[in-house]
Design a protein around this motif. Sequence first.
Motif, PDB file in Angstrom:
ATOM      1  N   VAL A  11       0.581  -0.831  -0.081  1.00 51.90           N
ATOM      2  CA  VAL A  11       0.255   0.136  -0.061  1.00 51.90           C
ATOM      3  C   VAL A  11       1.001   1.532   0.147  1.00 51.90           C
ATOM      4  CG1 VAL A  11      -1.610   1.355   1.309  1.00 51.90           C
ATOM      5  CG2 VAL A  11      -2.331  -1.079   1.275  1.00 51.90           C
ATOM      6  N   GLY A  12       0.515   1.992  -0.953  1.00 51.06           N
ATOM      7  CA  GLY A  12       1.207   3.332  -0.471  1.00 51.06           C
ATOM      8  C   GLY A  12       0.354   4.347  -0.501  1.00 51.06           C
ATOM      9  N   TYR A  13       0.587   5.398   0.026  1.00 51.11           N
ATOM     10  CA  TYR A  13      -0.347   6.617   0.005  1.00 51.11           C
ATOM     11  C   TYR A  13       1.091   7.814   0.077  1.00 51.11           C
ATOM     12  CZ  TYR A  13      -2.672  10.134   3.021  1.00 51.11           C
ATOM     13  OH  TYR A  13      -3.490  11.543   3.259  1.00 51.11           O
ATOM     14  N   PHE A  14      -0.164   8.587  -0.613  1.00 48.72           N
ATOM     15  CA  PHE A  14       0.458   9.963  -1.119  1.00 48.72           C
ATOM     16  C   PHE A  14      -0.168  11.076  -0.790  1.00 48.72           C
ATOM     17  CE2 PHE A  14       2.285   6.688  -3.175  1.00 48.72           C
ATOM     18  CZ  PHE A  14       3.829   6.890  -3.268  1.00 48.72           C
ATOM     19  N   ASP A  15       0.353  12.206  -0.691  1.00 47.03           N
ATOM     20  CA  ASP A  15      -0.407  13.623  -0.469  1.00 47.03           C
ATOM     21  C   ASP A  15       0.467  15.062  -0.758  1.00 47.03           C
ATOM     22  OD1 ASP A  15       1.030  15.038   1.524  1.00 47.03           O
ATOM     23  OD2 ASP A  15      -0.193  13.908   2.839  1.00 47.03           O
ATOM     24  N   ILE A  16      -0.265  15.687  -0.869  1.00 46.93           N
ATOM     25  CA  ILE A  16       0.637  16.695  -2.383  1.00 46.93           C
ATOM     26  C   ILE A  16       0.868  17.790  -0.874  1.00 46.93           C
ATOM     27  CG2 ILE A  16       0.238  18.851  -4.068  1.00 46.93           C
ATOM     28  CD1 ILE A  16      -2.306  16.939  -4.877  1.00 46.93           C
ATOM     29  N   LEU A  17       2.347  18.112  -1.801  1.00 41.68           N
ATOM     30  CA  LEU A  17       2.436  19.122  -0.679  1.00 41.68           C
ATOM     31  C   LEU A  17       2.180  20.296  -0.636  1.00 41.68           C
ATOM     32  CD1 LEU A  17       6.344  18.229   0.034  1.00 41.68           C
ATOM     33  CD2 LEU A  17       4.637  18.251   1.674  1.00 41.68           C
ATOM     34  N   GLY A  18       1.228  21.310  -0.417  1.00 37.51           N
ATOM     35  CA  GLY A  18       0.770  22.959  -0.860  1.00 37.51           C
ATOM     36  C   GLY A  18      -0.467  22.901  -0.946  1.00 37.51           C
ATOM     37  N   TYR A  19      -1.015  21.870  -0.677  1.00 32.08           N
ATOM     38  CA  TYR A  19      -2.579  21.604  -1.735  1.00 32.08           C
ATOM     39  C   TYR A  19      -3.554  22.907  -1.930  1.00 32.08           C
ATOM     40  CZ  TYR A  19      -6.567  19.517  -4.061  1.00 32.08           C
ATOM     41  OH  TYR A  19      -7.383  19.258  -4.764  1.00 32.08           O
ATOM     42  N   PHE A  34      -6.233  21.842 -13.415  1.00 30.97           N
ATOM     43  CA  PHE A  34      -5.174  21.995 -12.808  1.00 30.97           C
ATOM     44  C   PHE A  34      -5.660  19.908 -12.362  1.00 30.97           C
ATOM     45  CE2 PHE A  34      -3.616  26.013 -10.579  1.00 30.97           C
ATOM     46  CZ  PHE A  34      -3.464  26.152 -12.249  1.00 30.97           C
ATOM     47  N   VAL A  35      -6.619  19.787 -11.513  1.00 31.23           N
ATOM     48  CA  VAL A  35      -7.073  18.468 -11.142  1.00 31.23           C
ATOM     49  C   VAL A  35      -6.753  17.193 -12.575  1.00 31.23           C
ATOM     50  CG1 VAL A  35      -8.074  16.579  -9.396  1.00 31.23           C
ATOM     51  CG2 VAL A  35      -7.079  18.869  -8.753  1.00 31.23           C
ATOM     52  N   SER A  36      -7.998  17.674 -12.926  1.00 32.13           N
ATOM     53  CA  SER A  36      -8.506  17.036 -14.410  1.00 32.13           C
ATOM     54  C   SER A  36      -7.195  16.684 -15.599  1.00 32.13           C
ATOM     55  CB  SER A  36      -9.293  17.711 -15.388  1.00 32.13           C
ATOM     56  OG  SER A  36      -9.807  16.971 -16.685  1.00 32.13           O
ATOM     57  N   ILE A  83      -7.822   8.388  -5.467  1.00 31.90           N
ATOM     58  CA  ILE A  83      -7.106   9.718  -5.481  1.00 31.90           C
ATOM     59  C   ILE A  83      -8.739  10.239  -5.014  1.00 31.90           C
ATOM     60  CG2 ILE A  83      -7.393  11.634  -6.943  1.00 31.90           C
ATOM     61  CD1 ILE A  83      -5.882  10.498  -9.199  1.00 31.90           C
ATOM     62  N   PHE A  84      -8.518  11.279  -4.065  1.00 34.73           N
ATOM     63  CA  PHE A  84      -9.605  11.559  -2.791  1.00 34.73           C
ATOM     64  C   PHE A  84      -8.495  12.799  -2.630  1.00 34.73           C
ATOM     65  CE2 PHE A  84      -7.259   8.239  -0.561  1.00 34.73           C
ATOM     66  CZ  PHE A  84      -7.435   8.998   0.631  1.00 34.73           C
ATOM     67  N   SER A  85      -9.382  14.069  -2.803  1.00 33.17           N
ATOM     68  CA  SER A  85      -8.826  15.364  -2.415  1.00 33.17           C
ATOM     69  C   SER A  85      -7.713  15.705  -2.325  1.00 33.17           C
ATOM     70  CB  SER A  85      -8.944  15.793  -1.216  1.00 33.17           C
ATOM     71  OG  SER A  85      -8.799  17.201  -0.768  1.00 33.17           O
ATOM     72  N   ASP A  86      -6.368  16.126  -1.782  1.00 32.10           N
ATOM     73  CA  ASP A  86      -5.310  15.830  -1.970  1.00 32.10           C
ATOM     74  C   ASP A  86      -4.617  15.097  -2.139  1.00 32.10           C
ATOM     75  OD1 ASP A  86      -5.246  15.675   0.866  1.00 32.10           O
ATOM     76  OD2 ASP A  86      -3.857  17.233   0.856  1.00 32.10           O
ATOM     77  N   SER A  87      -4.539  13.966  -1.500  1.00 33.42           N
ATOM     78  CA  SER A  87      -4.426  11.881  -0.980  1.00 33.42           C
ATOM     79  C   SER A  87      -4.859  11.252  -1.839  1.00 33.42           C
ATOM     80  CB  SER A  87      -5.330  11.604  -0.339  1.00 33.42           C
ATOM     81  OG  SER A  87      -4.751  12.319   1.492  1.00 33.42           O
ATOM     82  N   ILE A  88      -3.687  10.537  -2.774  1.00 33.81           N
ATOM     83  CA  ILE A  88      -3.822   9.222  -3.560  1.00 33.81           C
ATOM     84  C   ILE A  88      -3.235   7.926  -2.894  1.00 33.81           C
ATOM     85  CG2 ILE A  88      -2.851   7.760  -5.775  1.00 33.81           C
ATOM     86  CD1 ILE A  88      -2.058  10.791  -6.664  1.00 33.81           C
ATOM     87  N   LEU A  89      -4.091   7.357  -3.140  1.00 36.14           N
ATOM     88  CA  LEU A  89      -4.032   5.729  -2.622  1.00 36.14           C
ATOM     89  C   LEU A  89      -3.629   4.776  -3.663  1.00 36.14           C
ATOM     90  CD1 LEU A  89      -3.399   3.849   0.360  1.00 36.14           C
ATOM     91  CD2 LEU A  89      -6.042   3.555   0.461  1.00 36.14           C
ATOM     92  N   ILE A  90      -2.719   4.030  -2.958  1.00 35.70           N
ATOM     93  CA  ILE A  90      -2.243   2.723  -4.387  1.00 35.70           C
ATOM     94  C   ILE A  90      -1.685   1.624  -4.156  1.00 35.70           C
ATOM     95  CG2 ILE A  90      -0.568   1.977  -6.165  1.00 35.70           C
ATOM     96  CD1 ILE A  90       0.497   5.042  -6.043  1.00 35.70           C
ATOM     97  N   SER A  91      -2.172   0.820  -4.683  1.00 36.60           N
ATOM     98  CA  SER A  91      -2.326  -0.972  -3.331  1.00 36.60           C
ATOM     99  C   SER A  91      -2.158  -2.404  -4.528  1.00 36.60           C
ATOM    100  CB  SER A  91      -3.441  -0.893  -3.216  1.00 36.60           C
ATOM    101  OG  SER A  91      -4.847  -1.086  -3.799  1.00 36.60           O
ATOM    102  N   LEU A  92      -1.225  -3.459  -4.365  1.00 37.83           N
ATOM    103  CA  LEU A  92      -0.766  -4.080  -5.518  1.00 37.83           C
ATOM    104  C   LEU A  92      -1.338  -5.382  -3.866  1.00 37.83           C
ATOM    105  CD1 LEU A  92       0.120  -5.505  -7.632  1.00 37.83           C
ATOM    106  CD2 LEU A  92       2.446  -4.796  -7.041  1.00 37.83           C
TER     107      LEU A  92
END
Length: 276
Positions: A11-19, A34-36, A83-92
């Motif tokens: 599992v990888g969790y990411f958020d955008i700095l400065g969002y 931007f988001v699109s 992808i939700f708001s400024d966060s990205i959740l990736i899983s394998l």
Amino acid sequence: MSEIQPATGFVGYFDILGYTQIMLNNNIHKTAQFVSDTLMNIPRDMIDSLRSPYLAVRPLEVAPDSSERDDWSQILDRVSWIIFSDSILISLPFDSALPEHDLVQNYLAFSIVCASLMNRCFTAGFPLRGAISVGEFFIEDRCFAGRPIINAYYATQRLEFAGCVLDEAANNLISDWRKHLVKRGEQNLLDKLDQTTILYMVPLKENVDERHRSINWVLLDTPGFSPIEGDIRDVTTRAFLMHNKIAVPSVQGKINNTEMFIRHILTNLQRDDTKQ
């Protein structure tokens, strides 16, 4: 009601700095664009570019056969995104009963996906911080649960640079796999592992630095991957200022820390390549 079946995997969790600044300093139409243009399109475009074997064939090497290419593509097909708001959740998810060689291949694919995500978002002016964990989790549609997700989230919140680290569980697993690769003399897999995942003194909150395994998102020998080039200070500052973001004092530290990480990768990995 059918019983919920959790998966085992990375599992990888990411958020955008400065969002927050992006939201405050742009109107909703510009923010939506931007988001699109970036966040919603990156997963599909990136996976498509990674479908070919990720390490280019060099002289005296044999090109990967069709079964290897199929295995690689099948692993990429199992990568899921939320992808939700400024966060990205990736899983394998993976089958823990697989031979260790195959499990390492799963990790390599996942780490390259995470590195490519960070690389593309950084270039687009959305620097990310993130963390990778491993264990049992449940994800269905946009509902998710599991200790690895929580652990990755908390590890991410400690970071003071645009980077991605392995949490304790993922670090221990990769460390064990690496020892086994060394013992078995599997130099090819070992080289790939050491290219994607490095040891680094990671800057954390409260002016603390800790040694962590970190994802190399700066310079990878991977199809579709664009190395970070040019004046590193300018490139880094630009990523943190794009989309009307402002470098308030608390952001300056993240810019400096990210610049030093990029310089570390460019200096040491390029130097190691010249020795081979």
